[in-house]
Design a protein around this motif. Structure first.
Motif, short mmCIF file in Angstrom:
data_model
loop_
_atom_site.label_atom_id
_atom_site.label_comp_id
_atom_site.label_asym_id
_atom_site.label_seq_id
_atom_site.Cartn_x
_atom_site.Cartn_y
_atom_site.Cartn_z
N ILE A 22 0.87 -1.19 0.00
CA ILE A 22 0.00 0.00 0.00
C ILE A 22 0.90 1.23 0.00
CG2 ILE A 22 -1.78 1.30 1.24
CD1 ILE A 22 -2.57 -1.32 2.64
N LEU A 23 0.70 2.10 -0.98
CA LEU A 23 1.51 3.32 -1.07
C LEU A 23 0.67 4.54 -0.78
CD1 LEU A 23 3.25 2.78 -4.54
CD2 LEU A 23 4.21 2.30 -2.28
N SER A 24 1.30 5.53 -0.13
CA SER A 24 0.66 6.83 -0.06
C SER A 24 1.68 7.93 -0.31
CB SER A 24 -0.12 7.03 1.23
OG SER A 24 -1.03 8.11 1.03
N HIS A 25 1.23 9.18 -0.17
CA HIS A 25 2.02 10.29 -0.73
C HIS A 25 3.07 10.90 0.20
CE1 HIS A 25 -0.30 13.33 1.51
NE2 HIS A 25 -1.40 12.67 1.18
N LYS A 26 3.91 11.71 -0.40
CA LYS A 26 4.95 12.49 0.27
C LYS A 26 4.34 13.37 1.36
CE LYS A 26 7.00 14.66 -3.13
NZ LYS A 26 7.82 15.36 -4.09
N ASN A 27 5.10 13.73 2.37
CA ASN A 27 4.57 14.49 3.50
C ASN A 27 3.22 13.93 3.94
OD1 ASN A 27 6.67 16.45 3.52
ND2 ASN A 27 5.70 17.42 1.75
N PRO A 28 3.19 12.67 4.32
CA PRO A 28 1.90 12.03 4.58
C PRO A 28 1.13 12.72 5.71
CG PRO A 28 3.74 10.55 5.14
CD PRO A 28 4.33 11.76 4.52
N ASP A 29 -0.17 12.90 5.45
CA ASP A 29 -1.02 13.56 6.45
C ASP A 29 -1.95 12.51 7.08
OD1 ASP A 29 -2.72 13.01 4.36
OD2 ASP A 29 -3.15 15.10 3.86
N GLY A 30 -2.92 12.98 7.86
CA GLY A 30 -3.81 12.05 8.57
C GLY A 30 -4.58 11.14 7.63
N VAL A 52 3.01 -1.28 4.17
CA VAL A 52 2.68 0.12 3.85
C VAL A 52 3.99 0.88 3.63
CG1 VAL A 52 1.63 2.26 4.67
CG2 VAL A 52 0.55 0.06 5.21
N ILE A 53 4.07 1.58 2.50
CA ILE A 53 5.27 2.38 2.20
C ILE A 53 4.86 3.81 1.88
CG2 ILE A 53 7.34 2.58 0.75
CD1 ILE A 53 7.06 -0.33 -0.02
N VAL A 54 5.55 4.76 2.47
CA VAL A 54 5.37 6.17 2.10
C VAL A 54 6.75 6.77 1.82
CG1 VAL A 54 3.17 6.60 3.29
CG2 VAL A 54 5.30 6.85 4.57
#
Ligand code: 5GP
Ligand code: MN
Length: 338
Positions: A22-30, A52-54
């Motif tokens: 599961i990927l999410s974005h740069k400067n991850p927020d809530g 999970v990778i950010v």
């Protein structure tokens, strides 16, 4: 929502245990971390092996989320992340819709040929995923993860961990249920999550009421010394140099929400905060009403986001960035005065 055909494909992909990233974005927020971990805690119940990778670290105020310590940061462990991406049989992309949002990770992700499943609520999605669930009206990606689990007929799998993560994502992206994206359905989902075990008071307390003294003093400094207002353009902004951030022992996330104070001033429709980093100037834009900070950030500051909340970047110096920003305002006089 997933279209019926895509939903069937998703069901079949998830019908046996898989290696999933599961990927999410740069400067991850809530919403980034809440969506990713909410989905993680759902998928592990189906016996999948999930990572999970950010791209980089998240603020300390999100560290209470269950298993947040298992999240990998590409910035810190590039090799391990690439191996995980290469071994993945399915890649979920949550809370972003263009690969430049995952920084240097874009290349291994682009090269991977396994099914990519996008679940996101930002406008103008890029065409890189196999299955796309894009809903720009959704309050948050966390809301869409909830809806996806319901579509998969797994309401019972929304346990306390899933519920806490998804509630946090919805709460942060709606500004505690106050932005226009908050609909009756958003409250219904929040209610379902509380029934499923989300501890709404603790989530709020952990995210908003566990500040360090230096973070509060930095906020005070911004409000009393750093606020600039251009009444003529209904605009207000803050700037923070590297030295100023250092003086207040800046930690990641410390300026989150500061820009909203500028937007909370009567008559202000457009607000920004400019922050000097090691590499560049990082900007957060916010607006009220029709003025699109997504368009503004895309056009002038190599960024994007939503109509009323977007981010941008500048390679100029802080002073030059501000001059550029200020010189652009007259162009938008009409939009900002209506
Ligand atoms: P923030 O100002 O809180 O960093 O970001 C506000 C919103 O804009 C978030 O939804 C975030 O995902 C999005 N965003 C922030 N920076 C960028 C960027 O550089 N490009 C794009 N496309 N979206 C961004
Ligand atoms: Mn979001």
């Amino acid at each position: 929502m997933f279209k019926a055909k895509d939903l069937e494909k998703l069901k079949s992909l998830l019908s046996e245990p898989r290696q999933i990233v599961i990927l999410s974005h740069k400067n991850p927020d809530g919403d980034a971390i809440g969506s990713a971990l909410g989905l993680y805690h759902y998928l592990i119940q189906l016996k999948h092996k999930v990572t999970v990778i950010v791209p980089d670290a998240f603020p300390e105020f999100l560290a209470w989320m269950p298993d947040s310590s298992k999240i990998l940061f590409y910035e810190e462990s590039q090799k391990k992340c690439i191996t995980k991406i290469n071994e993945a049989e399915i890649i979920f992309c949550v809370d972003f819709n263009s690969l430049n949002r995952v920084g240097d990770m874009d290349e291994p992700v682009r090269l991977s040929t396994v099914p990519k499943i996008l679940i996101d609520h930002h406008p103008q999605p890029e065409n890189f995923a196999t299955l796309v669930n894009s809903d720009i009206k959704a309050s948050s990606t966390a809301q869409m993860i909830f809806e996806t689990i319901i579509q998969l007929n797994h309401k019972k799998k929304i346990n306390k961990k899933v519920a806490n993560c998804l509630y946090a994502g919805i709460m942060t992206d709606t500004g505690s249920f106050r932005f226009p994206s908050t609909k009756s359905e958003t409250h219904r989902i929040a209610a379902d999550l509380i029934e499923a075990g989300a501890d709404n008071f603790s989530i709020h307390d952990n995210i908003y009421d566990q500040n360090s003294e230096s973070r509060m003093r930095l906020l005070g400094y911004c409000l009393s010394e750093k606020l600039k207002i251009f009444e003529e353009f209904s605009t207000a902004y803050f700037t923070l140099s590297k030295d100023e951030l250092q003086r207040f022992n800046y930690q990641k996330g410390d300026t989150e929400g500061v820009v909203n104070y500028a937007l909370s001033i009567k008559g202000i429709k457009f607000a920004a905060i400019f922050k000097e980093n090691e590499e560049n100037i990082r900007i957060s834009f916010r607006s009220k009403g029709k003025f699109s900070v997504n368009d503004f950030a895309r056009k002038h500051f190599n960024g994007g986001g939503h109509v009323n909340a977007a981010g941008g970047n500048s390679e100029l110096s802080l002073d030059e960035t501000i001059s550029k920003f200020v010189s652009l305002l007259p162009e938008y006089r009409k939009d900002l005065s209506s």
